[in-house]
Design a protein around this motif. Structure first.
Motif, mmCIF file in Angstrom:
data_model
loop_
_atom_site.group_PDB
_atom_site.id
_atom_site.type_symbol
_atom_site.label_atom_id
_atom_site.label_comp_id
_atom_site.label_asym_id
_atom_site.label_seq_id
_atom_site.Cartn_x
_atom_site.Cartn_y
_atom_site.Cartn_z
ATOM 1 N N VAL A 189 72.500 33.446 59.597
ATOM 2 C CA VAL A 189 74.296 34.205 59.467
ATOM 3 C C VAL A 189 75.281 33.970 58.073
ATOM 4 N N GLN A 190 74.831 33.064 58.027
ATOM 5 C CA GLN A 190 75.469 32.746 56.966
ATOM 6 C C GLN A 190 74.650 32.329 55.005
ATOM 7 N N ALA A 191 73.880 32.849 55.365
ATOM 8 C CA ALA A 191 72.433 32.891 55.181
ATOM 9 C C ALA A 191 72.817 34.505 54.071
ATOM 10 N N LEU A 192 72.769 35.136 54.938
ATOM 11 C CA LEU A 192 72.424 36.399 55.072
ATOM 12 C C LEU A 192 73.364 36.612 54.735
ATOM 13 N N ASN A 193 74.822 36.644 55.080
ATOM 14 C CA ASN A 193 75.936 36.735 54.922
ATOM 15 C C ASN A 193 76.789 36.766 53.369
ATOM 16 N N LEU A 194 75.747 35.540 52.597
ATOM 17 C CA LEU A 194 76.506 35.482 51.554
ATOM 18 C C LEU A 194 75.432 35.278 50.549
ATOM 19 N N MET A 195 74.239 36.133 50.930
ATOM 20 C CA MET A 195 73.030 36.847 50.447
ATOM 21 C C MET A 195 73.650 38.672 49.660
#
Length: 528
Positions: A135-141
């Motif tokens: 979740v955090q990876a895709l949010n940051l992207m």
């Protein structure tokens, strides 16, 4: 929604917000919508840079967007991101609010340069320790690149959607409405799938590296300890790991790590990597080893070939490749993996709310899984191959007290059944009577121990009949200059604290080997 202590902590974090944020909610008349509205109002009250409004402009309710005012930068959550996802919520607030990420600058630039339109959807559960990373990876992207959009969806709140899309494992990621991947993912892993040239570029960088003094293969507790102990000796140290943290990333509660009364696997894995990065260690993530080539002469360089075609050389090597979940290897298991066959009850359990499931295995992990699942699902059947459960007695007493759990001993699972889309049952054989029995159910959680990640070492170092790397009291293997530590070895008792000790010992043994052999790696490489 938030207690006083949590508000105080969150208020301190929100002081880092530099750009105005809008929290935009889509709600209905349900209890969860009221809870979400209370949470968003609490957050807005903690910072003058955050505003809350309700627009009901999204079909998923309850849901909300975190938008950077006046821009198209934002992320969306469908559900209430508490539990393991509260950190994802805090990071999203900070990143949308302009606080810079600590990710490597070259990785952030790679995301910015990605062309095309990407609409990601991630299904998570609040009890899943693997989900926040994805979740955090895709949010940051999505914050970095306006062409990337992401919504994180609590599968437990959108059960109809989960069933319609046949989501039976979390995290599950869809891209533009189609399956993209399942399981924990970092930005590096996501970009490796999106940016097809990334692997080739990584291989070229690796080929250009000088030889190491100590090369650690694996980034779990043993590998991290080995890297730290080696680096503290002031010698050139590298770590090649498929995923930093290893099996610890899949561990929920850790209550026997001495001096730490309680922690969780992902938190410990993050701490391990941060500690290693305090030293001058060359960390190479997303690298799977494929072959070990011993030195051709005493004191020569050992070569480790990687699956991407590159290779690394070193004067000594510490093997700490760990282990993975052991599979049943019965018909139907692979066919229905992530379609009802699961290996993480904490992650996937909420998706089976109100359903019937089986747990395979009567050791501590199996009994703990059955206990956890009993509070979520309609019924649990635990099947143990042995004539009795092997779990600690305190766990067995708890298990026996649960009315929606049946225990079958001397049972051998022989087949997982399904309708082509999902699990519908399993077949087991009574090992005493020899009769076959069918159980109708929707989920099978496999908890039968670990398998060492050593297939790539066959023919290179001596392995036990169980596939474990044979080591002596100093962590030495059958190959001079090659040492090993952790769950992949014959060292008994697969525990985090033991793996760390063994990793430290292996690094010290490697250093002792180095000072008794040739000159430093740079000189050896130059001579070669």
């Amino acid at each position: 929604m938030l207690d006083a202590d949590l508000k105080t902590q969150l208020k301190a974090y929100l002081e880092k917000v530099t750009q105005p944020i809008e929290l935009v909610a889509s709600l209905d008349d349900g209890e969860k919508s009221r809870e979400l509205e209370g949470l968003l109002q609490d957050i807005a009250a903690l910072s003058d840079k955050i505003a809350y409004s309700r627009r009901d402009d999204d079909a998923r309710r309850p849901s909300f967007a975190i938008n950077r005012a006046g821009t198209d930068v934002g992320v969306r959550f469908a559900g209430i991101p508490m539990g393991h996802e509260f950190t994802s919520l805090v990071l999203a607030l900070l990143q949308v609010g302009g606080h810079p990420s600590k990710a490597a600058p070259e990785l952030l630039e790679q995301v910015r340069d990605l062309e095309g339109e990407y609409h990601f959807e991630t299904y998570f559960s609040l009890s899943c320790q693997n989900c926040p990373d994805t979740v955090q990876a895709l949010n940051l992207m999505s914050v970095i690149n306006p062409n990337i959009h992401h919504v994180a969806i609590d599968g437990a709140l959108f059960q109809n959607e989960v069933e319609q899309r046949q989501i039976m494992s979390v995290p599950t990621v869809l891209l533009n409405g189609q399956p993209f991947d399942q399981g924990r993912m970092t930005i590096e892993q996501i970009m490796a799938k999106l940016d097809t040239g990334a692997s080739t570029r990584d291989a070229e960088k690796i080929r250009a590296k000088d030889a190491f003094d100590v090369l650690v293969i694996g980034g779990g507790p043993a590998g991290a300890a080995a890297a730290i102990y080696a680096a503290r000796k002031g010698i050139r140290t590298g770590v090649a790991a498929e995923r930093f943290g290893g099996q610890v990333l899949d561990t929920m509660a850790i209550e026997n790590f001495i001096s730490v009364t309680y922690t969780e696997g992902p938190k410990l894995a993050t701490a391990l990597e941060q500690h290693v990065r305090e030293y001058d260690v060359d960390i190479m993530n997303l690298q799977r080893a494929s072959k070990l080539i011993p030195a051709s002469e005493p004191g020569g360089l050992i070569e480790v070939q990687l699956e991407n075609g590159a290779s690394l050389k070193s004067r000594s090597v510490v093997l700490s490749t760990g282990a993975r979940w052991r599979q049943m290897n019965v018909p139907g298991e692979q066919d229905y993996k992530n379609k009802g066959v699961a290996y993480c009850p904490h992650c996937d359990g909420p998706l089976f709310k109100g359903k019937r499931v089986a747990v395979i295995g009567g050791g501590n992990s199996g009994v703990e899984a059955a206990i956890d699942l009993a509070g979520i699902v309609a019924h649990v059947t635990l099947i143990e191959f042995d004539a009795q459960l092997r779990a600690d007695e305190v766990l067995q007493r708890k298990l026996r007290s649960l009315k929606n759990v049946d225990v079958i001993v001397s049972g051998q699972t022989t087949e997982v059944l399904g309708d082509g889309q999902k699990v519908t049952g399993l077949v087991y054989k009574d090992r005493i009577e020899g009769d076959a029995h069918r159980i109708d159910l929707e989920g099978v959680f496999v908890q039968i121990g670990l398998l060492p990640n050593t297939e790539w070492l066959k023919g290179s170092v001596a392995l036990s009949p169980r596939g474990e790397i044979e080591v002596d009291s100093h962590g030495r293997t059958s190959v001079p200059g090659v040492f090993a530590a952790g769950d992949a070895t014959t060292t008994p008792f697969k525990q985090i604290v033991i793996a760390m000790g063994e990793g430290s010992k292996a690094a010290l043994s490697a250093f002792d080997h180095l000072i008794r052999t040739s000159a430093p790696a740079q000189a050896t490489a130059a001579a070669a």
